[in-house]
Write a protein that holds these residues in place. Structure first.
Motif, PDB file in Angstrom:
ATOM      1  N   ARG A 139       0.896  -1.193   0.161  1.00 23.87           N
ATOM      2  CA  ARG A 139       0.059   0.030  -0.062  1.00 23.87           C
ATOM      3  C   ARG A 139       0.651   1.136  -0.121  1.00 23.87           C
ATOM      4  O   ARG A 139       1.971   1.048   0.175  1.00 23.87           O
ATOM      5  CB  ARG A 139      -0.887  -0.062   1.190  1.00 23.87           C
ATOM      6  N   GLU A 141       1.260   3.726   1.750  1.00 27.69           N
ATOM      7  CA  GLU A 141       2.295   4.118   3.066  1.00 27.69           C
ATOM      8  C   GLU A 141       2.765   2.689   3.575  1.00 27.69           C
ATOM      9  O   GLU A 141       3.070   2.832   4.757  1.00 27.69           O
ATOM     10  CB  GLU A 141       1.560   4.967   4.081  1.00 27.69           C
ATOM     11  N   GLY A 244      -8.970  -3.123  -5.143  1.00 23.59           N
ATOM     12  CA  GLY A 244      -9.636  -2.002  -4.551  1.00 23.59           C
ATOM     13  C   GLY A 244     -10.941  -1.536  -5.531  1.00 23.59           C
ATOM     14  O   GLY A 244     -11.141  -0.447  -5.641  1.00 23.59           O
TER      15      GLY A 244
ATOM     16  N   ILE B 216     -10.188   6.980  -8.046  1.00 19.84           N
ATOM     17  CA  ILE B 216     -11.310   6.441  -7.151  1.00 19.84           C
ATOM     18  C   ILE B 216     -10.650   5.075  -7.037  1.00 19.84           C
ATOM     19  O   ILE B 216     -10.525   4.337  -8.125  1.00 19.84           O
ATOM     20  CB  ILE B 216     -12.706   6.506  -7.940  1.00 19.84           C
ATOM     21  N   ILE B 217     -11.054   4.477  -5.839  1.00 17.90           N
ATOM     22  CA  ILE B 217     -10.943   3.137  -5.557  1.00 17.90           C
ATOM     23  C   ILE B 217     -12.143   2.921  -4.860  1.00 17.90           C
ATOM     24  O   ILE B 217     -12.974   3.803  -4.085  1.00 17.90           O
ATOM     25  CB  ILE B 217      -9.817   2.496  -4.850  1.00 17.90           C
ATOM     26  N   LEU B 218     -12.598   1.880  -4.882  1.00 16.90           N
ATOM     27  CA  LEU B 218     -14.047   1.508  -4.000  1.00 16.90           C
ATOM     28  C   LEU B 218     -13.851   0.752  -3.133  1.00 16.90           C
ATOM     29  O   LEU B 218     -13.145  -0.648  -3.064  1.00 16.90           O
ATOM     30  CB  LEU B 218     -14.882   0.478  -5.294  1.00 16.90           C
ATOM     31  N   GLU B 220     -15.523  -2.340  -0.384  1.00 17.85           N
ATOM     32  CA  GLU B 220     -16.574  -3.232  -0.483  1.00 17.85           C
ATOM     33  C   GLU B 220     -17.142  -3.429   0.989  1.00 17.85           C
ATOM     34  O   GLU B 220     -18.295  -3.425   0.964  1.00 17.85           O
ATOM     35  CB  GLU B 220     -15.645  -4.718  -0.711  1.00 17.85           C
ATOM     36  N   ARG B 227     -10.370   1.153   6.669  1.00 19.08           N
ATOM     37  CA  ARG B 227      -8.887   1.065   6.316  1.00 19.08           C
ATOM     38  C   ARG B 227      -8.429   1.968   5.398  1.00 19.08           C
ATOM     39  O   ARG B 227      -7.344   2.315   5.536  1.00 19.08           O
ATOM     40  CB  ARG B 227      -8.885  -0.467   6.058  1.00 19.08           C
ATOM     41  N   PHE B 228      -9.237   2.223   4.415  1.00 21.45           N
ATOM     42  CA  PHE B 228      -8.564   3.118   3.222  1.00 21.45           C
ATOM     43  C   PHE B 228      -8.243   4.529   4.015  1.00 21.45           C
ATOM     44  O   PHE B 228      -7.296   5.065   3.495  1.00 21.45           O
ATOM     45  CB  PHE B 228      -9.709   3.254   2.246  1.00 21.45           C
ATOM     46  N   GLU B 231      -5.356   4.151   6.826  1.00 21.12           N
ATOM     47  CA  GLU B 231      -3.998   3.847   6.181  1.00 21.12           C
ATOM     48  C   GLU B 231      -3.720   4.860   5.371  1.00 21.12           C
ATOM     49  O   GLU B 231      -2.659   4.784   4.717  1.00 21.12           O
ATOM     50  CB  GLU B 231      -4.064   2.461   5.680  1.00 21.12           C
ATOM     51  N   GLY B 232      -4.657   5.859   5.042  1.00 18.45           N
ATOM     52  CA  GLY B 232      -4.065   7.083   4.219  1.00 18.45           C
ATOM     53  C   GLY B 232      -3.875   6.581   2.796  1.00 18.45           C
ATOM     54  O   GLY B 232      -3.480   7.256   1.881  1.00 18.45           O
ATOM     55  N   GLU B 233      -4.777   5.467   2.400  1.00 16.51           N
ATOM     56  CA  GLU B 233      -4.976   4.982   0.982  1.00 16.51           C
ATOM     57  C   GLU B 233      -5.699   5.969   0.326  1.00 16.51           C
ATOM     58  O   GLU B 233      -5.540   6.137  -1.057  1.00 16.51           O
ATOM     59  CB  GLU B 233      -5.483   3.728   1.175  1.00 16.51           C
TER      60      GLU B 233
END
Lengths: 298, 356
Positions: A139, A141, A244, B216-218, B220, B227-228, B231-233
């Motif tokens: 990921r 980070e 993702g 964009i990520i999706l 679920e 989490r996204f 975790e800074g995603e």
């Protein structure tokens, strides 16, 4: 029960046929086997037939669902994505698996058991755990990006997860042991004297590998390729976690049509086609080699 | 193991034996099914698991059992449309009440898979206008809010237009994989006034989403959305307010959210067709309309009370976190259940196609 003899794949694989034993033994044999066969029929074969039926009957009787598989652009995209990912994963797994199997074959006994241990531990680990382990590594980070950035090798994180790249990494890691095992079985069966003989006749290391060892492992390569490809076709967990939401493969598409949009007929048609492809590949595989030997039996 | 059986016996599967086995296999389920016995009334509620099991039990099941003696068991395996359909068609319905999206219940109901809600027992006046529907009565409110990482975005994004502005607010975004809330967000960002969103101009909404596609990520599951962000995603996401509250608390305010322009949908109690004890089931649904019980669920899970009287009980932080709170409700966009019921299945496939 006299001497009726069914035709099975086992027979084709060159096994010796031994004389039949008496009927008492036969009964014992069936007693042991019957519960399993019955369970398979009730819980596996009948539902499977139902899936087949749904694909022709939902929402209306006919072959509409199959026509849609061919005509719907979105489904074609999902199929193409799946094929692309599966083929890439298969090639990577078999190449990496070949190198590993080769190293294991050449290794002295103690190193060999150590290597086998290293191959088998991830083999037995849950697919979920392995996917999340890769998330931690890949990921933005994550461990790899933080490491590269702290050493100034890159300025901004590499996009390694939540895309197809991450999915392929995760799947290749999962599938490599499955490639190693049949390759190893085939390499173990090669008489090392053949390679020595090639060297003795003046071939270099590369030449004796290319002209003697590699051709002898062809059945192993074939088996590993088909086995890995079949298994990748049904991948579900890894693409969901590492993709993702941007990498939809067939298994996930079927789930969405089953659970969310209630297009069961379409889902069943897609599943039927997928099963057909897999059976075809297995047929191809069992024609050219002894399946039990390939999977380590006998 | 394989050595225990001699190789010779491997060849003995004959067609006749296989046929006999098939016959037995077909008969087995019929024989097994006839053995069910009726016992005292017991209801099963199906919800989405995790914290919702103990919290729904404490808020609804335990008080109901105390008052009526009827035990309610909670099954957290997730009543997806597919599972409800499978259960109804199998003829062995064990779920009395399902925690289902309002629009999917209307869709399932129109396919004959749900019982109608009996509004002589359930009170249609104890929910907000338009939320007492034929095949589902509002159970709680949850909103797709804008949540963001305040460490990455020092200036707070407030609108869906900000959500689309990747220059001013850098970083990835996330929407739910199953589309709810995303089309409305796109149209509002594109300048459609909130009161003219429905019926949704699907083409326009998807086109606007395509603009932002590379960012964009999706997500679920609810856990993914947390989490996204954590975790800074992603720097910003459209997520359930229930998860946003958790995130804000767990990160000590690093992840923040706003109800402004959030898309608020009612979840609903849906009753699968053909379930036993229908009357007790309706009584249970009516029982769960009590404001003080819904307030309990707001306290434990941030689920907004479907009964406005439940929202009225909340003060302070609880009121701020309640999507049903009168001040929040004014800034939110109520999801049009009817539009979703009619269009969701088709448009969802287009939406997934856009992102895959």
């Amino acid at each position: 029960m006299t001497s009726e003899v069914g035709t099975t794949g086992v027979e084709n694989s060159g096994m010796h046929r031994l004389p039949l034993f008496g009927s008492r033994q036969e009964r014992v044999y069936w007693m042991f086997l019957a519960p399993v066969l019955l369970a398979m029929l009730v819980f596996f074969l009948l539902p499977l037939l139902q899936v087949f039926w749904i694909s022709f009957s939902d929402p209306s009787i006919g072959t509409d669902n199959y026509t849609r598989l061919v005509s719907n652009r979105a489904i074609q995209k999902v199929v193409l994505t799946t094929l692309r990912i599966c083929l890439t994963t298969t090639v990577l797994s078999v190449v990496i698996g070949y190198v590993i199997a080769f190293a294991v074959t050449l290794a002295p006994p103690r190193t060999r058991s150590l290597l086998m241990f290293a191959i088998l531990v991830p083999f037995w680990m849950s697919v979920l755990v392995r996917a999340f382990a890769w998330v931690t590594l890949l990921r933005n980070e994550g461990i790899i990006n933080s490491f590269l950035m702290s050493f100034g090798i890159i300025d901004s994180p590499l996009a390694m997860s939540n895309n197809e790249f991450g999915v392929i990494i995760g799947m290749t890691h999962y599938m490599t042991p499955y490639a190693v095992l049949p390759l190893l079985a085939s390499m173990d069966g090669i008489n090392p004297a053949l390679v020595s003989a090639a060297r003795g006749l003046g071939a270099g290391a590369t030449q004796s590998f290319r002209q003697v060892f590699l051709p002898l492992t062809k059945p192993g390569i074939f088996a590993a390729t088909i086995l890995v490809f079949i298994m990748t076709l049904g991948f579900f967990v890894t693409p969901i976690i590492l993709g993702g939401g941007r990498t939809v493969m067939i298994a996930e598409y079927i789930t969405v049509q089953m659970q969310q949009t209630l297009r069961w007929g379409l889902a069943a048609a897609l599943a039927t086609v997928l099963l057909g492809v897999v059976l075809l590949l297995i047929g191809l595989l069992s024609r050219s080699m002894d399946m039990r030997k390939m999977l380590g039996g006998n | 193991m394989s050595n225990l059986i001699t190789p010779s016996t491997r060849h003995l599967i004959t067609r006749r034996k296989a046929l006999a086995l098939t016959g037995a296999a077909i008969a087995a389920p019929i024989i097994l099914r006839s053995g069910r016995a009726g016992a005292g009334v017991e209801l099963v509620m199906a919800n989405w698991g995790g914290d919702a099991i103990p919290n729904f039990k404490a808020a609804f099941a335990d008080p109901f059992e105390k008052e009526t003696g009827i035990k309610v068991t909670i099954d957290g395996s997730g009543p997806t449309d597919g599972k409800i359909k499978a259960m109804v068609e199998s003829g062995n319905v064990t779920w009395n009440v399902c925690d289902a999206d309002s629009f999917t219940s209307q869709d399932l109901g129109s396919k004959g898979l749900l019982e109608e809600i009996d509004y002589s027992i359930v009170d249609a006046n104890k929910v907000r206008p338009g939320q007492a529907l034929k095949y589902g009565c509002a159970s709680y409110i949850y909103t797709y809010v804008i949540a963001y990482n305040s460490k990455k975005l020092p200036e707070a994004p407030k609108t869906w237009a900000d959500f689309w502005n990747v220059e001013k607010f850098p970083g990835k975004r996330s929407f739910w994989k199953y589309m709810s809330g995303a089309l409305e967000a796109a149209l509002i960002a594109d300048g459609v006034p909130a009161d003219q969103l429905y019926p949704i101009d699907t083409k326009r909404a998807l086109k606007k989403l395509e603009e932002l596609k590379d960012h964009i990520i999706l997500w679920e599951s609810g856990a993914d959305s947390q989490r996204f962000l954590r975790e800074g995603e992603v720097s910003m996401a459209s997520i359930w307010n229930t998860r946003a509250t958790l995130l804000e608390r767990d990160t000590k305010g690093e992840i923040k959210y706003t109800f402004n322009q959030g898309v608020a949908g009612p979840s609903s109690w849906a009753v699968p067709k053909g379930v036993k004890n229908l009357k007790e089931t309706m009584q249970f649904i009516a029982f769960m309309q009590k404001p003080e019980l819904q307030f309990e669920l707001l306290k434990s899970m941030s689920n907004g009370p479907a009964n406005p009287a439940g929202s009225a009980l909340a003060t302070g932080d609880l009121a701020t976190a309640d999507p049903g709170n009168a001040d929040n409700w004014k800034t939110e966009i109520p999801l049009d259940v009817k539009w979703y019921a009619e269009n969701y299945n088709t448009v969802l496939n287009d939406y997934l196609d856009l992102f895959s």
